[in-house]
Design an enzyme around this catalytic site. Structure first.
Site, PDB file in Angstrom:
ATOM      1  N   GLU A 192      39.641  38.114  47.939  1.00  0.00           N
ATOM      2  CA  GLU A 192      38.465  37.276  48.066  1.00  0.00           C
ATOM      3  C   GLU A 192      38.875  35.859  48.457  1.00  0.00           C
ATOM      4  O   GLU A 192      39.637  35.206  47.762  1.00  0.00           O
ATOM      5  CB  GLU A 192      37.753  37.277  46.703  1.00  0.00           C
ATOM      6  CG  GLU A 192      36.721  36.214  46.525  1.00  0.00           C
ATOM      7  CD  GLU A 192      36.212  36.165  45.082  1.00  0.00           C
ATOM      8  OE1 GLU A 192      36.693  36.960  44.239  1.00  0.00           O
ATOM      9  OE2 GLU A 192      35.336  35.338  44.801  1.00  0.00           O
ATOM     10  N   ASP A 232      38.354  37.405  42.022  1.00  0.00           N
ATOM     11  CA  ASP A 232      38.407  36.514  40.867  1.00  0.00           C
ATOM     12  C   ASP A 232      37.766  37.170  39.648  1.00  0.00           C
ATOM     13  O   ASP A 232      36.890  38.017  39.777  1.00  0.00           O
ATOM     14  CB  ASP A 232      37.630  35.219  41.167  1.00  0.00           C
ATOM     15  CG  ASP A 232      38.365  34.341  42.172  1.00  0.00           C
ATOM     16  OD1 ASP A 232      39.575  34.568  42.360  1.00  0.00           O
ATOM     17  OD2 ASP A 232      37.721  33.453  42.757  1.00  0.00           O
ATOM     18  N   ASP A 251      35.454  36.360  37.775  1.00  0.00           N
ATOM     19  CA  ASP A 251      34.199  35.682  37.438  1.00  0.00           C
ATOM     20  C   ASP A 251      33.032  36.448  38.059  1.00  0.00           C
ATOM     21  O   ASP A 251      33.222  37.512  38.642  1.00  0.00           O
ATOM     22  CB  ASP A 251      34.234  34.218  37.906  1.00  0.00           C
ATOM     23  CG  ASP A 251      34.391  34.123  39.423  1.00  0.00           C
ATOM     24  OD1 ASP A 251      34.321  35.165  40.106  1.00  0.00           O
ATOM     25  OD2 ASP A 251      34.591  32.995  39.927  1.00  0.00           O
ATOM     26  N   ASP A 266      31.037  35.847  40.656  1.00  0.00           N
ATOM     27  CA  ASP A 266      31.123  36.036  42.105  1.00  0.00           C
ATOM     28  C   ASP A 266      32.131  37.118  42.459  1.00  0.00           C
ATOM     29  O   ASP A 266      31.881  37.965  43.314  1.00  0.00           O
ATOM     30  CB  ASP A 266      31.557  34.734  42.792  1.00  0.00           C
ATOM     31  CG  ASP A 266      30.355  33.861  43.124  1.00  0.00           C
ATOM     32  OD1 ASP A 266      29.220  34.328  42.893  1.00  0.00           O
ATOM     33  OD2 ASP A 266      30.582  32.730  43.595  1.00  0.00           O
TER      34      ASP A 266
END
Ligand code: 0RA
Length: 644
Positions: free
Chosen positions: A435, A508, A510, A512
């Protein structure tokens, strides 16, 4: 370990039969994988399914309409049915009570009782004796002939005879099986998952219209309970599958019996693009389809073409709709029950019985054909949908050919963003899909360039759940991915051309990151499914924290591990640094924690239940917001163990 002969007090002397039984049970304990497919959590669930399947057989024979499954606090499981009760009389051949034979002799399941539909012969048709052999203890209680009988087993071996332990009314019949799996055999961290059992028993209840199934989990402080009973049978199943979609009409229900084959099906079109059709034989999911699925598909295509011709929607010069055209947006269940199901193999489940194809086709063609005639408004919607699909398919073909031609022209020109590896043997090569450009930069520097390639994706890729293939193919990120993989996509997908046998999604830790991961998983699941089934797709596991205790450094990959570590050091002299993004790690750290094969932890993506997976993507990526929020709320802690 096997019990010594003295431990067996059902008979004073040994018959050849009994010696065979002991050898059989010993074989199961020595090689559990051969009988229940392993010793992991999935195998543990197979134990329960096997025992429940026996009760469902009793329901399919029309003698049982209630099954209760209880996970007790001690991890033992009860399966209680109100069937005829396992016979307890002495068998001529063996001189033993039938119950003892059923519980101890391998594959005794279908051998007597005669007639009726049997699940055995399917995926988990190993017989309850295999479950018994892998249980620390097993107690069978039978209500029959006004009496209550019980026999107890330990590691499969009888430790009591069939004893009468009480009286009951003549018409109270049934079987109560209770067992505790042997924890010396199964993985230490394997446990029963309530949700997994819910999926399975819900499906069972859909496929057995008259059957009530109750599931109770007594392990939590506050016991959990679910009840399944669906008057609509397979139509309820279809309604369940389409509940988060926009439907074009009510499900069309089909039911017919030919001699010993029972056919049930339900058909419903939605405004979506994907096909969700599931086939079952004797309630066993057959992901590879077979004659029942072929029958369903050809009946649907034939009915729609016939109707469209008759209504002059398809003109003389027009070609027929293809199977693909009639399957877009189709949700359907085909369930057949037959006395002697033939499957392709134990694992690749596909139904082979030839007679079933015509039986299914004629049952469906008749009912669905009549339904189209008598519901012209709904029929029109379906035909219009097929017209649109046919046009879109032509457009997609063009777009795809363009991409393929382009990549053929530029055969050596892999996407510019791809940092390829030098290894040319796909079996040894890995691709990291990363990403963002900055994390991509770290990964490129941190990797072992001999066998690890890196493809950074910018921002979010297109949501393929909401766009047709032609649009998806226009998306740059998706194009780059397809070219890098080398496989093509959709019905042009070819696993033989895969350039990397290990494909990692690295995002990641998180919100997103998990969204991007889900978008990628959706793309793989909808258009490159064989890549998942063949075990090539993985999720990289970057650490969540770096914890420093004095001079020691610990990379920590889960909240639970963090808590454990902090508790161990009493929170003294400890610094905790949270790593939100891959970009926060320098290349060496990324290599050490996430990419180094000698140290990294990775998750392999598997498809356990295609219908459930389909649902999950529907919910995560489809139009409706509320169910998605609910899913994210309840599963937020499990995202790291994503099992598609
Ligand atoms: C053999 C014959 C009959 C029933 C069963 C087995 C039977 C097996 C299981 C396993 C779990 N629950 C069960 N209930 C019954 C037929 C008996 C008859 O017709 O009386």
């Amino acid at each position: 370990m096997a019990k010594t002969p003295q431990d067996i007090n059902i008979a004073s002397e040994y018959t050849a039969d009994q010696i065979q039984v002991l050898e059989g049970l010993e074989a199961v304990r020595r090689r559990p994988g051969m009988y229940i497919g392993g010793v992991d959590e999935a195998a543990l669930h197979h134990m329960v399914y096997e025992v429940v399947d026996n009760a469902v057989d009793e329901a399919m024979a029309g003698r049982c309409d209630r099954i209760e499954v209880i996970i007790h606090k001690d991890n033992s499981v009860s399966v209680i049915d109100n069937g005829a009760g396992i016979p307890v009389g002495i068998q001529k051949q063996t001189g033993l009570p039938a119950l003892t034979v059923v519980m101890t002799k391998l594959h005794a399941g279908g051998k007597f009782g005669g007639g009726g539909y049997k699940v055995s012969g399917g995926l988990h048709g190993v017989g309850v004796s295999a479950v018994n052999a892998l249980s620390a203890w097993f107690e069978s209680t039978v209500h029959r002939d006004g009496k209550i009988y019980r026999q107890r087993f330990e590691r499969g071996i009888p430790v009591t005879g069939v004893e009468v332990i009480g009286k009951t009314s003549k018409n109270d019949t049934g079987t109560h099986q209770r067992f505790l799996y042997d924890d010396t055999i199964f993985d230490p961290d394997a446990t029963y998952r309530f949700e997994t059992l819910v999926q399975r028993f819900r499906e069972m209840a859909f496929l057995n219209r008259e059957l009530r199934i109750r599931l109770v989990d007594e392990r939590p402080e506050e016991p959990k309970e679910m009840n399944f009973y669906f008057e609509g049978g397979v139509s309820s199943f279809v309604r369940h599958l389409t509940r988060n979609r926009t439907v074009l009409h009510d499900p069309v229900h089909i039911e017919r019996t030919f001699d010993t084959t029972q056919v049930e099906a339900a058909i419903q079109y939605t405004d979506g693009f994907s096909e969700s059709v599931y086939a079952f034989a004797n309630t066993i999911n057959t992901p590879d389809g077979g004659t029942h699925l072929t029958g369903l598909r050809s009946a649907i295509t034939r009915c729609i073409n016939d109707y469209a011709r008759k209504q002059n929607i398809l003109k003389e010069k027009d070609a027929n709709f293809s199977g693909d055209d009639t399957r877009e947006g189709l949700t359907a269940i085909i369930s057949v029950k037959l006395v002697d199901p033939q499957f392709e193999s134990q694992t690749k489940v596909k139904l082979l019985n030839n007679e079933v194809r015509n039986q299914v086709e004629s049952a469906i063609a008749e009912t669905f054909g009549e339904w189209l005639e008598s519901n012209p408004r709904q029929a029109k919607k379906i035909i219009e949908k097929c017209v649109t699909s046919a046009r879109a398919r032509a457009a997609a073909r063009k777009a795809r050919d363009l991409v393929i031609r382009k990549s053929a022209l530029e055969s050596m020109t892999l996407p510019g963003k791809l940092a390829d590896c030098s290894e040319r043997d796909p079996a040894k090569a890995e691709l990291y899909i990363v990403e963002g450009d900055s994390a991509g930069g770290s990964a490129k520097q941190g990797r072992d360039r001999r066998f690890q390639a890196v493809l950074p994706l910018r921002g979010k890729i297109l949501n393929v759940e909401k766009a047709r293939l032609d649009k998806a193919l226009g998306n740059r990120e998706i194009q780059a991915l397809i070219t890098a993989l080398g496989t093509g996509i959709g019905d042009q997908f070819n696993l033989d051309n895969l350039r990397y046998h290990r494909v990692f999604i690295m995002t990641d830790a998180d919100v997103d990151g998990s969204h991007i991961r889900t978008l990628l998983l959706t793309l793989f699941f909808r258009y490159m499914e064989p890549l998942i089934s063949a075990g090539h797709l993985y999720i990289a596991q970057p650490p969540l924290y770096l914890i420093k205790i004095g001079r020691e450094h610990h990379w920590v990959y889960s909240e639970a591990d963090k808590e454990r570590l902090l508790a161990r050091y009493n929170n003294k002299n400890v610094s905790v640094q949270r790593y939100k993004g891959l970009g926060e790690m320098n290349p060496e750290q990324l290599w050490e924690t996430t990419m180094n094969p000698a140290k990294r932890t990775i998750l392999q993506v598997t498809i356990q239940d295609a219908a459930a997976t389909d649902q999950t993507f529907d919910m995560l990526m489809g139009g409706e917001v509320a169910p998605r929020r609910r899913f994210i709320n309840t599963h937020a802690n499990e995202v790291r163990n994503l099992d598609v």
